[in-house]
Design a protein around this motif. Structure first.
Motif, mmCIF file in Angstrom:
data_model
loop_
_atom_site.group_PDB
_atom_site.id
_atom_site.type_symbol
_atom_site.label_atom_id
_atom_site.label_comp_id
_atom_site.label_asym_id
_atom_site.label_seq_id
_atom_site.Cartn_x
_atom_site.Cartn_y
_atom_site.Cartn_z
ATOM 1 N N SER A 86 -71.388 32.267 -13.882
ATOM 2 C CA SER A 86 -70.091 32.706 -13.374
ATOM 3 C C SER A 86 -69.259 33.287 -14.511
ATOM 4 C CB SER A 86 -69.340 31.531 -12.739
ATOM 5 O OG SER A 86 -68.018 31.902 -12.387
ATOM 6 N N ASP A 87 -68.581 34.393 -14.222
ATOM 7 C CA ASP A 87 -67.599 34.956 -15.138
ATOM 8 C C ASP A 87 -66.622 35.791 -14.312
ATOM 9 O OD1 ASP A 87 -68.968 37.319 -14.595
ATOM 10 O OD2 ASP A 87 -69.987 37.382 -16.528
ATOM 11 N N ARG A 88 -65.821 36.608 -14.951
ATOM 12 C CA ARG A 88 -64.828 37.390 -14.214
ATOM 13 C C ARG A 88 -65.472 38.382 -13.251
ATOM 14 N NH1 ARG A 88 -59.505 36.756 -16.089
ATOM 15 N NH2 ARG A 88 -59.029 37.896 -14.161
ATOM 16 N N ASP A 89 -66.764 38.665 -13.454
ATOM 17 C CA ASP A 89 -67.464 39.600 -12.568
ATOM 18 C C ASP A 89 -68.003 38.942 -11.312
ATOM 19 O OD1 ASP A 89 -67.040 41.780 -14.255
ATOM 20 O OD2 ASP A 89 -68.843 41.347 -15.425
ATOM 21 N N GLY A 90 -67.960 37.604 -11.237
ATOM 22 C CA GLY A 90 -68.397 36.928 -10.023
ATOM 23 C C GLY A 90 -69.445 35.856 -10.261
ATOM 24 N N TYR A 91 -69.842 35.206 -9.153
ATOM 25 C CA TYR A 91 -70.897 34.187 -9.159
ATOM 26 C C TYR A 91 -72.221 34.884 -8.875
ATOM 27 C CZ TYR A 91 -66.843 31.171 -8.188
ATOM 28 O OH TYR A 91 -65.625 30.553 -8.217
ATOM 29 N N ARG A 92 -73.289 34.449 -9.589
ATOM 30 C CA ARG A 92 -74.579 35.089 -9.361
ATOM 31 C C ARG A 92 -75.698 34.293 -10.031
ATOM 32 N NH1 ARG A 92 -71.528 37.330 -13.180
ATOM 33 N NH2 ARG A 92 -72.431 38.002 -15.180
ATOM 34 N N TYR A 93 -76.935 34.615 -9.621
ATOM 35 C CA TYR A 93 -78.123 34.098 -10.278
ATOM 36 C C TYR A 93 -78.736 35.208 -11.125
ATOM 37 C CZ TYR A 93 -78.074 29.880 -7.430
ATOM 38 O OH TYR A 93 -77.721 28.682 -6.849
ATOM 39 N N THR A 94 -79.261 34.826 -12.277
ATOM 40 C CA THR A 94 -79.890 35.799 -13.165
ATOM 41 C C THR A 94 -81.214 35.240 -13.685
ATOM 42 O OG1 THR A 94 -78.799 34.928 -15.157
ATOM 43 C CG2 THR A 94 -77.626 36.647 -13.918
ATOM 44 N N GLU A 95 -82.106 36.122 -14.056
ATOM 45 C CA GLU A 95 -83.382 35.707 -14.639
ATOM 46 C C GLU A 95 -83.243 35.393 -16.124
ATOM 47 O OE1 GLU A 95 -86.237 38.696 -13.746
ATOM 48 O OE2 GLU A 95 -86.312 38.201 -11.602
ATOM 49 N N LYS A 96 -82.203 35.941 -16.747
ATOM 50 C CA LYS A 96 -81.953 35.695 -18.168
ATOM 51 C C LYS A 96 -80.516 35.235 -18.366
ATOM 52 C CE LYS A 96 -85.373 39.003 -19.895
ATOM 53 N NZ LYS A 96 -85.608 40.180 -20.767
ATOM 54 N N ASP A 97 -80.302 34.484 -19.413
ATOM 55 C CA ASP A 97 -78.967 34.029 -19.771
ATOM 56 C C ASP A 97 -78.130 35.237 -20.193
ATOM 57 O OD1 ASP A 97 -76.706 32.971 -21.000
ATOM 58 O OD2 ASP A 97 -77.803 31.374 -22.028
ATOM 59 N N PRO A 98 -77.068 35.555 -19.463
ATOM 60 C CA PRO A 98 -76.266 36.730 -19.830
ATOM 61 C C PRO A 98 -75.650 36.645 -21.223
ATOM 62 C CG PRO A 98 -75.760 36.033 -17.596
ATOM 63 C CD PRO A 98 -76.599 34.950 -18.210
ATOM 64 N N GLU A 99 -75.490 35.435 -21.760
ATOM 65 C CA GLU A 99 -74.865 35.299 -23.070
ATOM 66 C C GLU A 99 -75.840 35.472 -24.226
ATOM 67 O OE1 GLU A 99 -72.672 31.676 -23.241
ATOM 68 O OE2 GLU A 99 -71.232 32.289 -21.694
ATOM 69 N N THR A 100 -77.127 35.207 -23.980
ATOM 70 C CA THR A 100 -78.122 35.296 -25.059
ATOM 71 C C THR A 100 -79.184 36.360 -24.807
ATOM 72 O OG1 THR A 100 -79.635 33.673 -24.076
ATOM 73 C CG2 THR A 100 -77.843 32.817 -25.470
ATOM 74 N N GLY A 101 -79.346 36.774 -23.551
ATOM 75 C CA GLY A 101 -80.400 37.718 -23.211
ATOM 76 C C GLY A 101 -81.773 37.086 -23.097
ATOM 77 N N LEU A 102 -81.851 35.763 -23.259
ATOM 78 C CA LEU A 102 -83.127 35.051 -23.204
ATOM 79 C C LEU A 102 -83.364 34.472 -21.811
ATOM 80 C CD1 LEU A 102 -82.862 33.062 -26.564
ATOM 81 C CD2 LEU A 102 -84.059 35.234 -26.159
ATOM 82 N N ALA A 103 -84.649 34.268 -21.484
ATOM 83 C CA ALA A 103 -84.979 33.600 -20.229
ATOM 84 C C ALA A 103 -84.434 32.177 -20.247
ATOM 85 C CB ALA A 103 -86.494 33.590 -20.027
#
Length: 217
Positions: free
Chosen positions: A75-92
């Protein structure tokens, strides 16, 4: 929001408490796994860390979060979501331990949901004062699979509502080893946790750890 009290003192260990047509509390169900769960959570912290995410509205959550599994919730200002990688590190995200998934499958089956295959596990840490406001788990593509929620550490008061935010909620105490499972027509019921009180658990001290298993895709 109207609320009613629903057994603030939990029933006996090993019981199955019905809180909705397809919603159950399995008292003490996770206790046989605790000796493996706690070291695994500690190891997970060595790969990632509890973080306090920001909601789309700009509020910082009071509950710390880690993820493991094929997908992670973010979650961040862009919304709630699921991701395959950590948006903060770029790692799985770290892999989900096999026995995490086994616990989730067995709890789901005990509640009448067979063949549950979670691909995401949210690990939440509550400290005194941490709370989770009423919300629906609806970011998942798969809304046919149940939610499986495991409680460890300090006790907490769980709120379980209806399909409307303004509906009545019931309150029940969750203690170390309890597992809540809900799905089917109950899948989108609002739920939350009251502010955690100052309490002490012999293994986890004043904190509560919650594992929430979901099938996202």
């Amino acid at each position: 929001m109207k609320s009613i009290t629903f057994d603030l003192f939990p029933p006996s260990h090993g019981s199955r408490e019905v809180i909705g047509p397809r919603s159950f509390i399995l008292r003490g169900f996770a206790e046989p796994y605790v000796d493996k769960l706690l070291p695994a959570i500690h190891a997970l912290q060595q790969q990632t860390a509890f973080r306090y995410l920001v909601t789309p509205g700009g509020f910082t959550m009071s509950v710390g979060l880690m993820n493991c599994g094929q997908l992670g919730w973010f979650s961040d200002r862009d919304g709630y979501r699921y991701t395959e990688k950590d948006p903060e590190t770029g790692l799985a995200w770290p892999s989900m331990p096999a026995f995490f998934a086994q616990l989730a499958r067995e709890a789901a089956a005990e509640a009448g949901f067979d063949n549950f295959k979670p691909d995401a596990c949210l690990v939440n840490r509550y400290l005194p004062g941490s709370r989770l406001s009423l919300h629906q788990d609806k970011s998942e593509d798969d809304l046919n699979s149940p939610i499986v929620s495991v409680s460890l550490g300090a006790p907490a008061i769980f709120l379980f509502g209806t399909l409307e935010r303004s509906g009545k909620t019931v309150r029940t105490q969750l203690v170390h080893g309890d597992v809540v499972v809900w799905g089917g027509e109950d899948r989108l019921r609002y739920h939350g946790v009251l502010p955690l009180r100052e309490d002490h658990h012999p293994l986890l001290g004043a904190q509560r750890i919650n594992l929430t298993f979901r099938k996202v895709r």
